[in-house]
Structure formats: C-alpha cells, structure tokens
Design a protein around this motif. Sequence first.
Motif, PDB file in Angstrom:
ATOM      1  N   ALA A 139       4.178  72.470  62.691  1.00 17.11           N
ATOM      2  CA  ALA A 139       3.050  71.543  62.753  1.00 17.11           C
ATOM      3  C   ALA A 139       2.408  71.615  64.137  1.00 17.11           C
ATOM      4  O   ALA A 139       3.101  71.687  65.151  1.00 17.11           O
ATOM      5  N   GLY A 140       1.084  71.613  64.137  1.00 14.04           N
ATOM      6  CA  GLY A 140       0.336  71.755  65.374  1.00 14.04           C
ATOM      7  C   GLY A 140      -0.023  73.184  65.711  1.00 14.04           C
ATOM      8  O   GLY A 140      -0.827  73.424  66.618  1.00 14.04           O
ATOM      9  N   GLY A 141       0.558  74.129  64.998  1.00 13.24           N
ATOM     10  CA  GLY A 141       0.299  75.536  65.249  1.00 13.24           C
ATOM     11  C   GLY A 141      -0.957  76.028  64.569  1.00 13.24           C
ATOM     12  O   GLY A 141      -1.719  75.257  63.967  1.00 13.24           O
ATOM     13  N   MET A 155     -18.821  83.178  49.927  1.00 10.37           N
ATOM     14  CA  MET A 155     -17.379  83.397  49.860  1.00 10.37           C
ATOM     15  C   MET A 155     -16.676  82.127  50.301  1.00 10.37           C
ATOM     16  O   MET A 155     -17.220  81.361  51.101  1.00 10.37           O
ATOM     17  N   GLY A 156     -15.495  81.902  49.782  1.00 10.43           N
ATOM     18  CA  GLY A 156     -14.831  80.651  50.088  1.00 10.43           C
ATOM     19  C   GLY A 156     -13.322  80.758  50.073  1.00 10.43           C
ATOM     20  O   GLY A 156     -12.762  81.802  49.733  1.00 10.43           O
ATOM     21  N   TRP A 157     -12.716  79.654  50.471  1.00  9.90           N
ATOM     22  CA  TRP A 157     -11.271  79.513  50.445  1.00  9.90           C
ATOM     23  C   TRP A 157     -10.900  78.257  49.657  1.00  9.90           C
ATOM     24  O   TRP A 157     -11.510  77.203  49.838  1.00  9.90           O
ATOM     25  N   PHE A 158      -9.914  78.406  48.825  1.00 10.26           N
ATOM     26  CA  PHE A 158      -9.324  77.291  48.098  1.00 10.26           C
ATOM     27  C   PHE A 158      -7.833  77.283  48.406  1.00 10.26           C
ATOM     28  O   PHE A 158      -7.299  78.264  48.921  1.00 10.26           O
ATOM     29  N   ARG A 159      -7.164  76.197  48.067  1.00 11.07           N
ATOM     30  CA  ARG A 159      -5.717  76.151  48.253  1.00 11.07           C
ATOM     31  C   ARG A 159      -5.071  75.357  47.121  1.00 11.07           C
ATOM     32  O   ARG A 159      -5.706  74.495  46.513  1.00 11.07           O
ATOM     33  N   GLN A 160      -3.824  75.667  46.889  1.00 10.86           N
ATOM     34  CA  GLN A 160      -3.079  74.973  45.853  1.00 10.86           C
ATOM     35  C   GLN A 160      -1.689  74.643  46.377  1.00 10.86           C
ATOM     36  O   GLN A 160      -0.886  75.548  46.630  1.00 10.86           O
ATOM     37  N   ALA A 161      -1.451  73.362  46.542  1.00 11.33           N
ATOM     38  CA  ALA A 161      -0.145  72.893  46.991  1.00 11.33           C
ATOM     39  C   ALA A 161       0.796  72.786  45.787  1.00 11.33           C
ATOM     40  O   ALA A 161       0.334  72.668  44.643  1.00 11.33           O
ATOM     41  N   ASP A 177      -1.033  70.745  54.885  1.00  9.97           N
ATOM     42  CA  ASP A 177      -1.793  71.986  54.705  1.00  9.97           C
ATOM     43  C   ASP A 177      -0.964  73.047  53.991  1.00  9.97           C
ATOM     44  O   ASP A 177      -1.482  74.118  53.655  1.00  9.97           O
ATOM     45  N   THR A 178       0.303  72.764  53.771  1.00  7.01           N
ATOM     46  CA  THR A 178       1.169  73.711  53.072  1.00  7.01           C
ATOM     47  C   THR A 178       0.643  73.967  51.664  1.00  7.01           C
ATOM     48  O   THR A 178       0.438  73.032  50.890  1.00  7.01           O
ATOM     49  N   ALA A 179       0.390  75.242  51.357  1.00  6.28           N
ATOM     50  CA  ALA A 179      -0.187  75.609  50.066  1.00  6.28           C
ATOM     51  C   ALA A 179      -0.302  77.125  49.979  1.00  6.28           C
ATOM     52  O   ALA A 179      -0.114  77.826  50.978  1.00  6.28           O
ATOM     53  N   VAL A 180      -0.647  77.583  48.802  1.00  6.67           N
ATOM     54  CA  VAL A 180      -1.090  78.963  48.648  1.00  6.67           C
ATOM     55  C   VAL A 180      -2.605  78.956  48.810  1.00  6.67           C
ATOM     56  O   VAL A 180      -3.301  78.175  48.148  1.00  6.67           O
ATOM     57  N   TYR A 181      -3.105  79.797  49.683  1.00  3.01           N
ATOM     58  CA  TYR A 181      -4.530  79.850  49.986  1.00  3.01           C
ATOM     59  C   TYR A 181      -5.146  81.056  49.271  1.00  3.01           C
ATOM     60  O   TYR A 181      -4.645  82.181  49.379  1.00  3.01           O
ATOM     61  N   TYR A 182      -6.239  80.780  48.564  1.00  2.00           N
ATOM     62  CA  TYR A 182      -6.922  81.794  47.776  1.00  2.00           C
ATOM     63  C   TYR A 182      -8.324  82.041  48.319  1.00  2.00           C
ATOM     64  O   TYR A 182      -9.074  81.094  48.591  1.00  2.00           O
ATOM     65  N   CYS A 183      -8.674  83.295  48.401  1.00  4.79           N
ATOM     66  CA  CYS A 183     -10.025  83.701  48.741  1.00  4.79           C
ATOM     67  C   CYS A 183     -10.831  83.842  47.456  1.00  4.79           C
ATOM     68  O   CYS A 183     -10.278  84.242  46.417  1.00  4.79           O
ATOM     69  N   GLY A 226      -3.765  85.331  46.588  1.00  8.07           N
ATOM     70  CA  GLY A 226      -3.228  84.201  47.339  1.00  8.07           C
ATOM     71  C   GLY A 226      -2.281  84.616  48.449  1.00  8.07           C
ATOM     72  O   GLY A 226      -1.594  85.634  48.358  1.00  8.07           O
ATOM     73  N   THR A 227      -2.275  83.809  49.493  1.00  3.38           N
ATOM     74  CA  THR A 227      -1.334  84.001  50.589  1.00  3.38           C
ATOM     75  C   THR A 227      -0.717  82.636  50.907  1.00  3.38           C
ATOM     76  O   THR A 227      -1.417  81.635  50.968  1.00  3.38           O
ATOM     77  N   ARG A 228       0.571  82.619  51.103  1.00  3.03           N
ATOM     78  CA  ARG A 228       1.295  81.355  51.247  1.00  3.03           C
ATOM     79  C   ARG A 228       1.313  80.897  52.699  1.00  3.03           C
ATOM     80  O   ARG A 228       1.617  81.675  53.613  1.00  3.03           O
ATOM     81  N   VAL A 229       1.002  79.633  52.885  1.00  4.33           N
ATOM     82  CA  VAL A 229       1.066  78.995  54.197  1.00  4.33           C
ATOM     83  C   VAL A 229       2.039  77.835  54.102  1.00  4.33           C
ATOM     84  O   VAL A 229       1.899  76.968  53.235  1.00  4.33           O
ATOM     85  N   ALA A 230       3.020  77.839  54.981  1.00  2.15           N
ATOM     86  CA  ALA A 230       4.002  76.760  55.010  1.00  2.15           C
ATOM     87  C   ALA A 230       4.029  76.168  56.413  1.00  2.15           C
ATOM     88  O   ALA A 230       4.195  76.901  57.388  1.00  2.15           O
ATOM     89  N   VAL A 231       3.845  74.863  56.495  1.00  2.00           N
ATOM     90  CA  VAL A 231       3.820  74.187  57.796  1.00  2.00           C
ATOM     91  C   VAL A 231       5.027  73.258  57.858  1.00  2.00           C
ATOM     92  O   VAL A 231       5.166  72.355  57.021  1.00  2.00           O
ATOM     93  N   SER A 232       5.874  73.493  58.832  1.00  2.00           N
ATOM     94  CA  SER A 232       7.073  72.675  58.979  1.00  2.00           C
ATOM     95  C   SER A 232       6.824  71.553  59.978  1.00  2.00           C
ATOM     96  O   SER A 232       6.187  71.758  61.013  1.00  2.00           O
ATOM     97  N   SER A 233       7.332  70.392  59.655  1.00  2.00           N
ATOM     98  CA  SER A 233       7.102  69.229  60.527  1.00  2.00           C
ATOM     99  C   SER A 233       8.277  69.009  61.457  1.00  2.00           C
ATOM    100  O   SER A 233       9.306  69.652  61.354  1.00  2.00           O
TER     101      SER A 233
END
Length: 125
Positions: A14-16, A34-40, A89-95, A118-125
Amino acid sequence: QVQLVESGGGLVQAGGSLRLSCAASGRTFGNYVMGWFRQAPGKQREFVCAIRSDLTAYCVDAVKGRFTISRDKSKNTVYLQMNSLKSEDTAVYYCAAEGANGGVGLNSMARYDYWGQGTRVAVSS
C-alpha cells in the motif's frame, strides 16, 4: 487478428506504484478511445480510466489524483500509472479499445470491442 496485451501487474505494498502497459496489434487505435477496467474478486468489472484520440482523459472518482492514463500512438500502446495504491485497488486490470467511434459512454463496457486478457494487481496493506 487484433490483440491487446497487458503487462506491468504484480504485488505491491500500500502506498506504492505500478505502471500498466497495454500494447495493441492487428490494427491501429490512434483515432479511437482506449480504456482500463478492473475486476476485484467477487465483484463486477468496473470502469477505471479512458483516453480519447485527442488525449482527453477520464477517470472514475475513486482513482482521480492517483491514477493517470496516457497513450503513445506511435507504439499503439496505452498506459495506466497507478500511484498511492490502496488495498481496494486489488483487482485484475483489463485494457479495452473501441472499434468504431461513438456509441455509449466511455465508462460502459459496451463501448469497447476489443479486450486484453488482464493483468493482476495485488496491493498488500
């Protein structure tokens, strides 16, 4: 055929920060949104940011001031710079890319004809 390939996801505290990239091939998208979506996990896919051909950008309120969308038309690539990341913000991000101008709003999945894997983003607290 048209392909959108995302990269740059990963695990961050978190904060990164992370920078996602989406490289398109098979056709050029310089004149299209073009856009970005995400799915938690356990949630529906949601809009994050979009950018028009004139470089006008739009982002959902939850990420304004932290995320920045940009594009390099010469590389047929769109980016998402994500700063001050939070656990939510943790989710899979789709272009995504539209195939023809116009239609429904930029924040609607129906606007876009092409999607990345999709690319996975994981944010640890």
